[in-house]
Scaffold this motif. Structure first.
Motif, PDB file in Angstrom:
ATOM      1  N   ASP A  89      10.815  15.694 -13.053  1.00 38.14           N
ATOM      2  CA  ASP A  89      10.272  16.920 -13.663  1.00 38.14           C
ATOM      3  C   ASP A  89       8.969  17.342 -12.998  1.00 38.14           C
ATOM      4  N   TYR A  90       8.122  16.362 -12.795  1.00 35.90           N
ATOM      5  CA  TYR A  90       6.822  16.657 -12.184  1.00 35.90           C
ATOM      6  C   TYR A  90       7.011  17.118 -10.742  1.00 35.90           C
TER       7      TYR A  90
ATOM      8  N   ILE B 299       7.320   5.742  -9.583  1.00 37.98           N
ATOM      9  CA  ILE B 299       6.096   5.511 -10.373  1.00 37.98           C
ATOM     10  C   ILE B 299       5.031   6.573 -10.107  1.00 37.98           C
ATOM     11  N   HIS B 300       5.153   7.289  -9.008  1.00 42.23           N
ATOM     12  CA  HIS B 300       4.134   8.289  -8.686  1.00 42.23           C
ATOM     13  C   HIS B 300       4.446   9.649  -9.286  1.00 42.23           C
ATOM     14  N   ALA B 301       5.703   9.953  -9.456  1.00 42.77           N
ATOM     15  CA  ALA B 301       6.069  11.268  -9.974  1.00 42.77           C
ATOM     16  C   ALA B 301       7.493  11.233 -10.498  1.00 42.77           C
ATOM     17  N   SER B 302       7.659  11.757 -11.698  1.00 42.03           N
ATOM     18  CA  SER B 302       8.999  11.913 -12.254  1.00 42.03           C
ATOM     19  C   SER B 302       9.672  13.103 -11.569  1.00 42.03           C
TER      20      SER B 302
ATOM     21  N   TYR C  54       0.817  -1.219   0.000  1.00 43.28           N
ATOM     22  CA  TYR C  54       0.000   0.000   0.000  1.00 43.28           C
ATOM     23  C   TYR C  54       0.851   1.268   0.000  1.00 43.28           C
ATOM     24  N   MET C  55       2.155   1.122   0.125  1.00 41.97           N
ATOM     25  CA  MET C  55       3.012   2.291  -0.045  1.00 41.97           C
ATOM     26  C   MET C  55       2.981   2.755  -1.499  1.00 41.97           C
TER      27      MET C  55
ATOM     28  N   TYR D 209       0.658   0.951  -4.108  1.00 37.97           N
ATOM     29  CA  TYR D 209      -0.585   0.633  -4.817  1.00 37.97           C
ATOM     30  C   TYR D 209      -1.687   1.476  -4.188  1.00 37.97           C
ATOM     31  N   THR D 210      -2.293   2.331  -4.991  1.00 39.32           N
ATOM     32  CA  THR D 210      -3.233   3.308  -4.446  1.00 39.32           C
ATOM     33  C   THR D 210      -4.645   2.744  -4.385  1.00 39.32           C
TER      34      THR D 210
ATOM     35  N   GLU E 293       0.146  13.032 -12.556  1.00 37.86           N
ATOM     36  CA  GLU E 293       1.207  13.367 -13.516  1.00 37.86           C
ATOM     37  C   GLU E 293       0.748  13.161 -14.952  1.00 37.86           C
TER      38      GLU E 293
ATOM     39  N   ARG F 183      -9.989   5.782  -1.202  1.00 46.61           N
ATOM     40  CA  ARG F 183     -10.332   6.155   0.170  1.00 46.61           C
ATOM     41  C   ARG F 183     -11.666   6.887   0.137  1.00 46.61           C
TER      42      ARG F 183
ATOM     43  N   PHE G 231       1.724  17.921  -1.211  1.00 45.29           N
ATOM     44  CA  PHE G 231       1.094  17.110  -2.251  1.00 45.29           C
ATOM     45  C   PHE G 231       1.351  15.671  -1.845  1.00 45.29           C
TER      46      PHE G 231
ATOM     47  N   TRP H  98      -1.407  16.110 -15.858  1.00 46.14           N
ATOM     48  CA  TRP H  98      -0.559  17.300 -15.952  1.00 46.14           C
ATOM     49  C   TRP H  98       0.242  17.286 -17.254  1.00 46.14           C
ATOM     50  N   ARG H  99       0.806  16.123 -17.575  1.00 48.27           N
ATOM     51  CA  ARG H  99       1.597  16.012 -18.805  1.00 48.27           C
ATOM     52  C   ARG H  99       0.725  16.220 -20.038  1.00 48.27           C
TER      53      ARG H  99
ATOM     54  N   PRO I  67      -0.291   9.576  -3.590  1.00 47.09           N
ATOM     55  CA  PRO I  67      -1.669   9.078  -3.563  1.00 47.09           C
ATOM     56  C   PRO I  67      -1.815   7.752  -2.820  1.00 47.09           C
ATOM     57  N   ALA I  68      -0.780   6.932  -2.827  1.00 44.14           N
ATOM     58  CA  ALA I  68      -0.880   5.631  -2.163  1.00 44.14           C
ATOM     59  C   ALA I  68      -0.565   5.749  -0.677  1.00 44.14           C
ATOM     60  N   SER I  69       0.615   6.249  -0.365  1.00 45.45           N
ATOM     61  CA  SER I  69       1.089   6.191   1.019  1.00 45.45           C
ATOM     62  C   SER I  69       0.703   7.405   1.848  1.00 45.45           C
ATOM     63  N   ARG I  70       0.388   8.508   1.185  1.00 47.79           N
ATOM     64  CA  ARG I  70       0.083   9.790   1.846  1.00 47.79           C
ATOM     65  C   ARG I  70       1.303  10.457   2.471  1.00 47.79           C
ATOM     66  N   TYR I  71       2.483   9.888   2.268  1.00 45.23           N
ATOM     67  CA  TYR I  71       3.694  10.640   2.579  1.00 45.23           C
ATOM     68  C   TYR I  71       3.750  11.828   1.628  1.00 45.23           C
TER      69      TYR I  71
ATOM     70  N   HIS J 229       8.125  20.653 -10.752  1.00 49.22           N
ATOM     71  CA  HIS J 229       6.967  21.528 -11.003  1.00 49.22           C
ATOM     72  C   HIS J 229       6.120  21.678  -9.733  1.00 49.22           C
ATOM     73  N   LEU J 230       5.919  20.553  -9.041  1.00 48.10           N
ATOM     74  CA  LEU J 230       5.081  20.602  -7.828  1.00 48.10           C
ATOM     75  C   LEU J 230       5.715  21.451  -6.730  1.00 48.10           C
TER      76      LEU J 230
END
Lengths: 792, 265
Positions: B246-247, B241-244, A710-711, A713-714, A778, A717, B176, A781-782, B179-183, B250-251
């Motif tokens: 570049d992204y 996998i969540h953000a490059s 779950y770290m 795989y979203t 992303e 919620r 930001f 955005w892209r 989306p998965a871990s909320r870190y 930008h964020l």
């Protein structure tokens, strides 16, 4: 009786035990003297096993045994069977590789079962597992679907050149080609249906308990269909007679399809229990679930639709590549074929459809049915195509649908893709949904969003699905190796209370409530005098279990048949007791009476007479009041509906938020509206997950599962969802006794397309015509960064 | 999880002694990193020394323009503290968005800072506010405390006892979430302090860092527009996998802009 009969939102009787921690799940069960198993899984996507040295592990504290593929082979334990044979476009059978419960020579995905360590405690088994030395010779893996068929791609199976399991087609390509030649416009989509990991709340678990005294196997397991597991495991894997095997699926915490299949661990614990003379328990941890539960979806599709000048659909062409993973899971081959291509007509009159599907092996976890199974994929193709057709023709997305709907008076409607729809009212459903969603007010809402820097989009999905699976002869003619009827047994006790035994299995659906409501209505018995029993092969008649939204349409119909037999027998008994002709006896609200008189007997009085047959037509009628029935449907059922999604995109970040969702579904007759609404809620949450959040990611080179927890795989919620506006506009199924269609999967089938259409609608002003699913921040955005034009 | 010895220390001094005598001793505060890592068998401490209950590590106080938070104070206590909310609302707000309620009811500020996860929230506040990390041995300025990926200035036997935050004129944190871990995929803490403007970025790189360009721009004009056009280099930023990278770059700009707007609101 009306208080708890058909159409009433009776509170779920299951919930007391679930909410108070009194449920009884497989992992809650402990057998005396049990051992614990830990499965050693391949860390490599593809490797040769050169040597396994368990000598150190065997000396570990508490260790009872370490078994490997060699032991399985020695004991001639069979592989896991596949339940469906797809025949390819040339009449050849699919490639059907072996599926050993422990692999002996080669691993084919990360998580493949290599050995089992069995010890006194779970911790000891896991400790000892680290002492097993496995010498792997790592091989290059085939991971991505797009590259799997390319020349030089490593073969998952030597017998499957190009990694092709089958190359299947449906429809007349010549007719479709001809139609495309006459088209005024053609719309095309090139889409990915993202791979999903099921994530039932309860991980899989199994206990094998071999009874040395009787020579019987007892398997406790997290299954959606215990009889199917008993049949497959006894006949094909353990090779013992099924009367010596009991499979018990107690409370099961969610399945979504992933608990249909016969898994290796079930056979391993039974086999090991016999070898060791003690019960053996295994419970997956979450990481194991990610890499050993069958995954879902995973299609690449190119599709196009031909339109005439008036926006009428002329023909559709669909080319799909579907991932099977490394092995064929129990029902895998039928998902991208018979549960997919047969739905490509959608709710429309498209006269000609051609679909070809290549099923591909890769070095990944097997892929099989997951909530919707084939139908969300079909809906996504059709509904994205329809929106793209609206774009290229300039028609409104609602208007193009109106022009192409199968009209209400055209049922039964024969589609060009085999199936015949029995009932539906697609346009009315659309209009209700548009009104509920305030379609006409969308422009104003979009403008208001724009003021806040948000891009608003609205998307429709006027989907169809086929469930209530399935007519046995029909599925048998296309490769099913099983019948798909259901069984039901109704036992009226001497004092008039009732036990219902069903081959269906409830793992969250609330059958114990719904089926009791059916009996309360049909037999006129108090709701709280009815008990529903499921999940134990020693108690219930042979049945096929729960998946494909079939429990009520097929299992409920079997119960109706059984109850009708009860009523018919009751009438004979009543005629005897009331000294009347059987033809004059009426049954209503739990009472048998002579028509037009006040002479009557209650069901309890009749059952009393049946079990204490002192005054009884004993020469003509057997004592007792218990009836069983099997119901084999004559057709699929075809729930459909209209989902309307509204989303807002944060232009700066690409974040998509679902801000409104309307579902108007046609699920046939509703037994419990609250349960129906709950099923739609859950399905929509999963559909939203597929559209915006969830995606299984493998490292394309190594085949490592990147989204292994779950770290990464979203999961959806609560905060990802708005308050859902859920209602029904039902037409009755014409071919089952209740008129029910099914509701378990509709939410997950209709919603991804609606949400993705909304995303596309929101970015359309920028000239963006394609955003991949899931529409992650992303990606969106892209898409906006590289947009062909700055908006209006 | 492997077997280990569990100790409940009675004082910081005893905790340090226990660690010294262990072959591999780990301090346990909230346990939100240590325990999952142990369960995954990635950490194998011989001894776990529980310091979560130590009185000397508890508590929140505000005096003389400084907010002092004991190292074992839970995120939830910081989030809900009327004193913190009044003195540095951005700090309470940040604490209130760490993980979920279960995490906030167990996790501690000291644990978070000692671990220095590159996607943790607290490092952004500590660096952004120019806080001081106090240990049983010394006081370490924020600028000298964070040393990159899971690395800090802490030495063997050194235990964080408290953190002191100077009250800022204005401050805000925008995150930001992954989306998965909320870190924090990207989290930006901006603060207008007596010593100038500070901008700290977490989640984006291998560890929390300050943005000199943004600090300069905001020093001239503490307005969202001042940072809106500052492009952050994606070099050395994380990519997954969540953000490059570049992204993420930008964020950083977007979150900085929003943080300033929030600080000014």
């Amino acid at each position: 009786m009306a208080a708890s009969g058909i159409g009433v939102s009776v509170r779920r009787v299951e919930d007391f035990r679930f909410l108070t921690g009194r449920g009884n799940y497989t992992d809650d069960i402990n057998r005396p003297n049990q051992l614990h198993a830990h499965i050693l899984r391949s860390p490599h996507a593809h490797a040769k096993i050169k040597k396994i040295d368990a000598s150190k592990a065997l000396k570990g504290p508490g260790v009872a045994a370490v078994f490997t593929g060699a032991d399985i082979e020695k004991d001639q334990i069979g592989g896991l069977p596949c339940g469906w044979l797809v025949t390819d476009r040339n009449g050849q059978p699919m490639v059907e590789p072996p599926h050993p419960v422990l692999v002996a020579d080669r691993t084919r995905h990360v998580g493949d079962q290599v050995a089992v360590v069995i010890a006194e405690t779970r911790a000891q088994a896991r400790d000892a597992a680290e002492l097993v030395k496995i010498d792997y010779d790592e091989q290059v893996a085939t991971v991505g679907l797009a590259d799997a068929t390319k020349k030089g791609a490593p073969l998952v199976w030597d017998q499957a050149p190009g990694n092709i399991c089958y190359d299947w087609a449906l429809g007349d390509s010549a007719v479709v080609d001809a139609a495309f030649k006459t088209a005024a416009k053609v719309a095309k989509v090139d889409i990915v249906n993202n791979r999903l990991i099921p994530n039932a709340m309860e991980p899989r678990a199994a206990i094998g308990d071999y009874d040395l005294a009787k020579g019987n196997y007892n398997l406790y397991t997290t299954s959606q269909n215990p009889h199917v597991i008993r049949l497959l495991m006894s006949a094909y894997v353990l090779k013992v007679s099924e009367h010596k095997v009991r499979v018990y699926s107690p409370d099961v915490g969610g399945g979504f399809g992933s608990k249909i299949y016969h898994y290796a661990e079930e056979a391993i614990v039974c086999w090991a229990s016999r070898k060791l003379g003690r019960p053996v328990k295994w419970t997956a941890d979450r990481s194991e679930s990610f890499m050993s539960d069958a995954h879902g979806r995973d299609h690449l599709t190119k599709a196009e639709i031909a339109l005439d000048a008036g926006g009428k659909f002329l023909a559709m062409r669909v080319v799909t590549v579907a991932n099977m993973g490394a092995y064929l899971s129990t029902f895998a081959p039928c998902i991208p074929t018979y549960l997919y291509a047969l739905l490509l007509a959608g709710t429309y009159t498209t006269p000609a459809i051609f679909c070809e599907v290549k099923a591909i092996f890769t070095h990944t976890v097997p892929v099989d049915a997951y909530r919707g199974a084939g139908r969300p994929e079909a809906t996504y193709v059709v509904e994205r195509l329809v929106d793209e057709a609206a774009r290229v023709t300039g028609l409104d997305v609602a208007e193009i649908r109106r022009r192409n709907f199968i009209p209400r008076d055209a049922f039964p409607y024969q589609t060009p893709v085999v199936v015949q729809y029995d009932s539906g009212d697609y346009q009315s459903t659309l209009e209700i949904a548009l009104k509920t969603a305030d379609y006409s007010g969308f422009a104003a809402r979009r403008a208001e969003s724009a003021k806040r820097g948000k891009l608003r989009g609205l998307g429709l999905s006027t989907y169809i699905e086929a469930c209530g699976i399935a007519p046995s002869a029909v599925v048998g003619s296309v490769g099913a190796r099983a019948g798909l009827y259901e069984s039901g047994l109704v036992r009226v006790h001497p004092t008039g209370s009732v036990t219902i035994l069903t081959g269906s299995h409830s793992h969250g659906q609330g059958h114990e409530t719904t089926f009791a409501q059916l009996a309360a209505e049909r037999l006129g018995v108090d709701f709280d005098k009815i008990e529903v029993v499921h999940g134990d092969t020693d108690k219930i008649p042979f049945g096929m279990g729960t998946y494909g939204s079939r429990s009520l349409a097929v299992g409920g119909s079997a119960l109706v048949k059984a109850m009708d037999k009860i009523i018919a027998k009751g009438k004979k008994i009543a005629a005897h007791l009331l000294e009347a002709a059987e033809a004059d006896i009426e049954f209503k609200d739990g009472t048998f009476s002579i028509a037009g008189t006040d002479k009557k007997k209650t069901l309890a009085e009749i059952s009393g007479a049946a079990y204490v047959p002192h005054n009884y037509p004993i020469n003509e009628l057997e004592p007792g009041l218990e009836e069983q029935a099997f119901y084999d449907p004559t057709n699929f059922t075809f729930p459909g509906g209209c989902h309307v999604a509204e989303i807002e995109i944060d232009r700066d970040t690409g974040v998509v938020q679902l801000v409104s969702f309307v579902a108007v579904d046609d699920v046939g007759r509703v037994i419990n509206p609250m349960i129906v609404e709950g099923q739609v809620h859950g399905g929509v949450a999963q559909g939203m997950g597929q559209a915006l959040l969830e995606g299984c990611v493998y490292d394309q080179k190594t085949g490592q599962l990147v989204t292994g927890s779950y770290m990464d795989y979203t999961m959806p919620r609560a905060s990802d969802l708005p308050t859902l506006k859920v209602s029904t506009h039902n037409t009755l199924c014409t071919h089952n006794p209740l008129g029910v269609k099914g509701v378990g999967e509709v939410g997950a089938i209709g919603s991804p397309a609606a949400i993705m259409n909304a995303v596309h609608n929101a970015v359309a002003p920028f000239g963006v015509t394609h955003v991949e699913m899931p529409a992650t921040p992303e990606r969106v955005w892209r898409a906006l960064q590289s947009a062909p034009k700055a908006a209006e | 999880m492997y077997a280990f010895n569990y100790h409940r220390a009675k004082s910081v001094d005893e905790a340090v002694k226990l660690q010294k005598s262990a072959s591999e001793g780990s301090f346990l505060a909230g346990g939100h990193t240590l325990i999952p890592t142990m369960k995954q068998r990635l950490a194998k401490p011989s001894d776990v020394i529980d310091i979560s209950g130590l009185k000397e590590l508890q508590g929140i106080s505000v005096a003389g323009g400084t907010v002092t938070i004991g190292a074992a104070t839970r995120h939830g206590d910081v989030a809900n503290s009327p004193e913190v909310k009044k003195a540095i609302p951005a700090l309470a707000d940040l604490a209130g968005h760490i993980g979920d309620p279960q995490v906030r009811n167990r996790g501690t500020i000291g644990g978070s800072l000692a671990n220095n996860d590159p996607a943790a929230d607290y490092p952004a506040a500590v660096l952004g506010l120019g806080a001081t990390v106090h240990t049983n041995k010394r006081a370490i300025e924020a600028d000298k405390y964070f040393k990159g990926l899971f690395e800090t200035a802490l030495e063997q036997g050194e235990v964080i006892t408290k953190v002191t935050f100077p009250v800022a004129e204005k401050a805000a944190y925008m995150k930001f979430p992954n989306p998965a871990s909320r870190y924090a995929l990207v989290g930006v803490f901006v603060a207008k302090t007596k010593g100038g403007v500070r901008v700290a970025v977490t989640g984006a790189g291998p560890g929390v860092f300050r943005s000199a360009d943004m600090e300069k721009a905001l020093g001239a004009s503490f307005e969202a527009d001042a940072v809106a056009s500052i492009k952050v280099s994606s070099k050395n930023l994380n990519s997954d996998i969540h953000a490059s990278a570049d992204y993420r770059a930008h964020l950083v700009t977007v979150m900085a802009k929003r943080a300033v707007a929030k600080a000014n609101s």
